[in-house]
Design a protein around this motif. Sequence first.
Motif, short mmCIF file in Angstrom:
data_model
loop_
_atom_site.label_atom_id
_atom_site.label_comp_id
_atom_site.label_asym_id
_atom_site.label_seq_id
_atom_site.Cartn_x
_atom_site.Cartn_y
_atom_site.Cartn_z
N THR A 50 0.85 -1.19 0.00
CA THR A 50 0.00 0.00 0.00
C THR A 50 0.89 1.24 0.00
N ALA A 51 0.31 2.34 -0.47
CA ALA A 51 1.05 3.60 -0.52
C ALA A 51 0.11 4.76 -0.29
N THR A 52 0.62 5.84 0.30
CA THR A 52 -0.13 7.08 0.44
C THR A 52 0.70 8.20 -0.18
N ARG A 53 0.02 9.16 -0.79
CA ARG A 53 0.67 10.28 -1.45
C ARG A 53 -0.05 11.55 -1.02
N THR A 54 0.69 12.48 -0.39
CA THR A 54 0.08 13.69 0.14
C THR A 54 0.81 14.92 -0.39
N LEU A 55 0.05 15.83 -0.99
CA LEU A 55 0.59 17.07 -1.54
C LEU A 55 0.02 18.24 -0.76
N ASN A 56 0.91 19.01 -0.09
CA ASN A 56 0.48 20.14 0.73
C ASN A 56 1.17 21.43 0.29
N LYS A 57 0.57 22.57 0.66
CA LYS A 57 1.16 23.87 0.37
C LYS A 57 1.13 24.73 1.63
N SER A 58 2.26 25.40 1.91
CA SER A 58 2.37 26.34 3.02
C SER A 58 3.06 27.59 2.51
N ASN A 70 10.10 5.83 1.71
CA ASN A 70 9.55 7.16 1.99
C ASN A 70 10.23 8.17 1.08
N GLN A 71 9.43 8.99 0.42
CA GLN A 71 9.96 10.03 -0.44
C GLN A 71 9.38 11.38 -0.03
N HIS A 72 10.23 12.41 -0.11
CA HIS A 72 9.80 13.77 0.22
C HIS A 72 10.40 14.73 -0.81
N SER A 73 9.61 15.71 -1.21
CA SER A 73 10.10 16.70 -2.17
C SER A 73 9.51 18.06 -1.81
N THR A 74 10.34 19.10 -1.83
CA THR A 74 9.85 20.47 -1.65
C THR A 74 10.15 21.26 -2.91
N PHE A 75 9.24 22.17 -3.26
CA PHE A 75 9.40 22.93 -4.50
C PHE A 75 8.48 24.13 -4.48
N THR A 76 8.65 25.01 -5.46
CA THR A 76 7.74 26.13 -5.66
C THR A 76 7.12 25.99 -7.04
N ILE A 77 5.99 26.65 -7.24
CA ILE A 77 5.33 26.68 -8.55
C ILE A 77 5.09 28.15 -8.90
N ASN A 116 4.44 29.86 -0.08
CA ASN A 116 4.85 29.60 -1.47
C ASN A 116 5.52 28.25 -1.63
N THR A 117 5.62 27.50 -0.54
CA THR A 117 6.34 26.23 -0.57
C THR A 117 5.38 25.04 -0.63
N TRP A 118 5.64 24.17 -1.58
CA TRP A 118 4.87 22.93 -1.71
C TRP A 118 5.71 21.78 -1.17
N LYS A 119 5.03 20.79 -0.58
CA LYS A 119 5.70 19.59 -0.12
C LYS A 119 4.90 18.36 -0.53
N TYR A 120 5.61 17.41 -1.11
CA TYR A 120 4.99 16.17 -1.57
C TYR A 120 5.61 15.01 -0.79
N ASP A 121 4.78 14.22 -0.13
CA ASP A 121 5.25 13.08 0.66
C ASP A 121 4.61 11.80 0.13
N VAL A 122 5.43 10.78 -0.06
CA VAL A 122 4.93 9.47 -0.49
C VAL A 122 5.50 8.42 0.44
N ASN A 123 4.63 7.58 0.98
CA ASN A 123 5.05 6.49 1.87
C ASN A 123 4.45 5.19 1.37
N ALA A 124 5.28 4.17 1.28
CA ALA A 124 4.81 2.88 0.77
C ALA A 124 5.44 1.75 1.57
N ARG A 125 4.73 0.62 1.60
CA ARG A 125 5.26 -0.51 2.35
C ARG A 125 4.68 -1.83 1.86
N VAL A 126 5.49 -2.86 1.96
CA VAL A 126 5.05 -4.24 1.84
C VAL A 126 5.24 -4.82 3.23
N ALA A 127 4.15 -5.14 3.90
CA ALA A 127 4.18 -5.50 5.32
C ALA A 127 5.22 -6.58 5.61
#
Length: 256
Positions: free
Chosen positions: A72-80, A99-106, A82-93
Amino acid sequence: MSFLSMKQKSVRTDSNNKTHSNSKFLTALTTGASIATIGALSMTTPTLASAKTIQPSSASYSFTVEDKYKGTATRTLNKSGNTWKYDVNARVAGVASANQHSTFTIKGNNVSPTQASTTYKLLGLGRTHKLDFDPSSKKVVSNYRGKSTTMNMAQQAFDDLSLEVQIRQDLLNGKFSGDYYMAKKGKIEKTPFKKSGNTKITVPAGTFDTVRVDRIHDDNSRSTSFWLAPSLDYLPVKVSQINDGKKMDLELSKVN
């Protein structure tokens, strides 16, 4: 992101096969957790006033590797601000996690990454890869296994997650170019894609009209396809990858 291997036949812990199996398993797992291999360089952009911007979101996915490993995996995109943050977490039990994290601007249609990291673990062991982007000097610094590599960014380059956002921005604004660049551990690599038509597909989260985007590989044994839903700001609702005959499927299970 890319993390359960498409090339291995099984996960083995004996000393003769541990290194090879671990590497292959993690490669496919990070692919299953995100649409990490999509990257985009917008060749032309609309004015700042007219550009549309994707909205923050949260979604859950299920994936299967080699019809054997389920995760299973979850993907969350947030903005604070001017900064965006994208977090992805996945696992095979009981087997692997990533875990992936990315910060960026648009700005307008353009995504500009600043930092990114990927951490994966298999049977309790793992590593982290970090990227630091400096738009002013047009350089990217990659840190992996104690080695730091500085790469010249002649074209705008992206990490896995900011690449996904850029291609979604391009589709949202009618600026999909097919010319994409991805920052890897030791180089910046051109990664071409093509649109392959529109289709309606059904996944656990429901039925969606989608745009299919295929990565163009130089290896005939590999294929990667993404189905992106315009109604969800081109969020991926399905990903299918084949690598040396091993298949991975990712499907949207819930929009949170």
